[in-house]
Design a protein around this motif. Structure first.
Motif, PDB file in Angstrom:
ATOM      1  N   ARG A   1       0.826  -1.209   0.000  1.00 46.19           N
ATOM      2  CA  ARG A   1       0.000   0.000   0.000  1.00 46.19           C
ATOM      3  C   ARG A   1       0.858   1.256   0.000  1.00 46.19           C
ATOM      4  O   ARG A   1       0.515   2.256  -0.637  1.00 46.19           O
ATOM      5  CB  ARG A   1      -0.933   0.003   1.217  1.00 46.19           C
ATOM      6  N   LEU A   2       1.997   1.208   0.701  1.00 44.95           N
ATOM      7  CA  LEU A   2       2.879   2.372   0.739  1.00 44.95           C
ATOM      8  C   LEU A   2       3.462   2.669  -0.641  1.00 44.95           C
ATOM      9  O   LEU A   2       3.581   3.830  -1.048  1.00 44.95           O
ATOM     10  CB  LEU A   2       3.998   2.147   1.756  1.00 44.95           C
ATOM     11  N   VAL A   3       3.835   1.617  -1.369  1.00 45.07           N
ATOM     12  CA  VAL A   3       4.331   1.809  -2.737  1.00 45.07           C
ATOM     13  C   VAL A   3       3.237   2.411  -3.608  1.00 45.07           C
ATOM     14  O   VAL A   3       3.485   3.344  -4.395  1.00 45.07           O
ATOM     15  CB  VAL A   3       4.833   0.475  -3.330  1.00 45.07           C
ATOM     16  N   MET A   4       2.025   1.892  -3.474  1.00 44.44           N
ATOM     17  CA  MET A   4       0.910   2.427  -4.254  1.00 44.44           C
ATOM     18  C   MET A   4       0.669   3.906  -3.933  1.00 44.44           C
ATOM     19  O   MET A   4       0.496   4.734  -4.835  1.00 44.44           O
ATOM     20  CB  MET A   4      -0.352   1.614  -3.978  1.00 44.44           C
ATOM     21  N   GLU A   5       0.667   4.243  -2.648  1.00 45.71           N
ATOM     22  CA  GLU A   5       0.448   5.633  -2.252  1.00 45.71           C
ATOM     23  C   GLU A   5       1.526   6.546  -2.806  1.00 45.71           C
ATOM     24  O   GLU A   5       1.238   7.675  -3.229  1.00 45.71           O
ATOM     25  CB  GLU A   5       0.406   5.725  -0.730  1.00 45.71           C
ATOM     26  N   ALA A   6       2.769   6.057  -2.808  1.00 51.66           N
ATOM     27  CA  ALA A   6       3.863   6.878  -3.332  1.00 51.66           C
ATOM     28  C   ALA A   6       3.689   7.112  -4.828  1.00 51.66           C
ATOM     29  O   ALA A   6       3.878   8.234  -5.322  1.00 51.66           O
ATOM     30  CB  ALA A   6       5.199   6.202  -3.039  1.00 51.66           C
ATOM     31  N   HIS A   7       3.331   6.077  -5.571  1.00 53.63           N
ATOM     32  CA  HIS A   7       3.100   6.241  -7.015  1.00 53.63           C
ATOM     33  C   HIS A   7       1.942   7.204  -7.262  1.00 53.63           C
ATOM     34  O   HIS A   7       2.020   8.083  -8.132  1.00 53.63           O
ATOM     35  CB  HIS A   7       2.797   4.890  -7.656  1.00 53.63           C
ATOM     36  N   LEU A   8       0.868   7.045  -6.502  1.00 51.56           N
ATOM     37  CA  LEU A   8      -0.298   7.906  -6.699  1.00 51.56           C
ATOM     38  C   LEU A   8       0.009   9.353  -6.342  1.00 51.56           C
ATOM     39  O   LEU A   8      -0.550  10.279  -6.952  1.00 51.56           O
ATOM     40  CB  LEU A   8      -1.473   7.392  -5.862  1.00 51.56           C
TER      41      LEU A   8
ATOM     42  N   ALA B   1      -6.152 -12.554   0.726  1.00 50.30           N
ATOM     43  CA  ALA B   1      -6.830 -11.718  -0.261  1.00 50.30           C
ATOM     44  C   ALA B   1      -6.448 -10.270  -0.021  1.00 50.30           C
ATOM     45  O   ALA B   1      -6.077  -9.880   1.085  1.00 50.30           O
ATOM     46  CB  ALA B   1      -8.348 -11.887  -0.169  1.00 50.30           C
ATOM     47  N   VAL B   2      -6.529  -9.482  -1.070  1.00 49.28           N
ATOM     48  CA  VAL B   2      -6.241  -8.062  -0.958  1.00 49.28           C
ATOM     49  C   VAL B   2      -7.316  -7.403  -0.097  1.00 49.28           C
ATOM     50  O   VAL B   2      -8.512  -7.685  -0.238  1.00 49.28           O
ATOM     51  CB  VAL B   2      -6.205  -7.413  -2.359  1.00 49.28           C
TER      52      VAL B   2
ATOM     53  N   ALA C   1      -6.526  -1.535   0.416  1.00 46.95           N
ATOM     54  CA  ALA C   1      -5.680  -1.474  -0.775  1.00 46.95           C
ATOM     55  C   ALA C   1      -6.514  -1.226  -2.028  1.00 46.95           C
ATOM     56  O   ALA C   1      -6.117  -0.453  -2.915  1.00 46.95           O
ATOM     57  CB  ALA C   1      -4.883  -2.773  -0.921  1.00 46.95           C
ATOM     58  N   LEU C   2      -7.666  -1.856  -2.106  1.00 44.49           N
ATOM     59  CA  LEU C   2      -8.504  -1.700  -3.295  1.00 44.49           C
ATOM     60  C   LEU C   2      -9.045  -0.280  -3.436  1.00 44.49           C
ATOM     61  O   LEU C   2      -9.181   0.231  -4.550  1.00 44.49           O
ATOM     62  CB  LEU C   2      -9.667  -2.697  -3.245  1.00 44.49           C
ATOM     63  N   THR C   3      -9.337   0.344  -2.308  1.00 44.54           N
ATOM     64  CA  THR C   3      -9.924   1.676  -2.371  1.00 44.54           C
ATOM     65  C   THR C   3      -8.901   2.769  -2.633  1.00 44.54           C
ATOM     66  O   THR C   3      -9.282   3.904  -2.911  1.00 44.54           O
ATOM     67  CB  THR C   3     -10.675   2.004  -1.067  1.00 44.54           C
ATOM     68  N   LEU C   4      -7.613   2.449  -2.543  1.00 46.01           N
ATOM     69  CA  LEU C   4      -6.602   3.459  -2.859  1.00 46.01           C
ATOM     70  C   LEU C   4      -6.780   3.967  -4.282  1.00 46.01           C
ATOM     71  O   LEU C   4      -6.751   5.177  -4.540  1.00 46.01           O
ATOM     72  CB  LEU C   4      -5.194   2.885  -2.684  1.00 46.01           C
TER      73      LEU C   4
END
Length: 242
Positions: free
Chosen positions: A183-190, A216-217, A221-224
């Motif tokens: 999730r942290l990687v996703m937040e950084a990309h976003l 399962a995810v 994470a899905l709502t990011l």
């Protein structure tokens, strides 16, 4: 007072005033490491049972007495003893304690120390297969992961997405099934507007989870991606061409 240092990260090593101590027998090494990892001390009988689990109670106690006698031959106090308890001498420096102290001081993890940095990439007594080390290794692993995640969050808070990604990816390499660093990687990309990279990170993580049907995810994470703002809506009468 001699400078006594016990290294457990990456392998067992005992030094006295900068010189490697005479080679200790495996049982003596294990006794010293076991006592060093039990910060508040340990009952003698419990130590004997853990260190010599395949021996009778009487034999295990005899092995403990023999190992303590061998430690005393080094002419430096390593283990404080009483009729019922053992405790590492306070003058002995231990790398695991030093690192834990650095990483948890005031609740702040630090990567700028060489000792703390090495902590990320070495295992606790990697060539040992003792059952009592399982929990101790998990303590080290959890501390490492939480420190990396804390640093990644701080990098995100100050707008340094690149550092946040590197820290979180390091945590993902340690535990590929742990969702927090994903999730942290996703937040950084976003935060940089890279929705495709965030989606790819999520897809890769979802693929890794297929190894265990119980995983399962999470909804977090899905709502990011669902929270990612899209392009502004056109008002009535406007066209794409403007």
């Amino acid at each position: 007072m001699p400078d006594v240092r016990l290294h457990l990260l990456g392998g067992f090593e005992l030094t006295i005033d900068g010189h490697r101590a005479p080679t200790l027998q495996p049982g003596v090494q294990r006794l010293l490491a076991f006592v060093a990892l039990t910060v508040r001390g340990v009952e003698r009988d419990f130590a004997a049972q853990q260190l010599w689990p395949d021996s009778t109670e009487q034999r295990a106690r005899a092995n403990l007495r023999s190992s303590l006698w061998r430690l005393r031959r080094l002419d430096v106090e390593l283990v404080e003893t009483s009729p019922t308890r053992l405790r590492l001498a306070e003058s002995v420096w231990v790398d695991t304690r030093d690192v834990v102290g650095e990483l948890t001081a005031s609740g702040v993890g630090r990567l700028d120390s060489p000792v703390a940095f090495d902590f990320l990439f070495v295992d606790l007594l990697p060539d040992w297969y003792d059952d009592w080390l399982t929990i101790e290794r998990e303590k080290v692993r959890q501390l490492t992961l939480r420190m990396l995640e804390t640093q990644a969050r701080r990098a995100l808070a100050r707008g340094d997405a690149s550092e946040a990604i590197q820290l979180a990816l390091t945590a993902m390499a340690i535990d590929p099934l742990r969702e927090t660093p994903c999730r942290l990687v996703m937040e950084a990309h976003l935060s940089e507007g890279n929705e495709f990279d965030a989606q790819r990170t999520l897809d890769d993580y979802r693929q890794r989870l297929t190894c265990d049907p119980r995983l399962a995810v999470s909804a977090d994470a899905l709502t990011l991606l669902a929270r990612t703002p899209g392009p502004p809506a056109l008002s009535v009468g406007e066209s794409v061409a403007g």
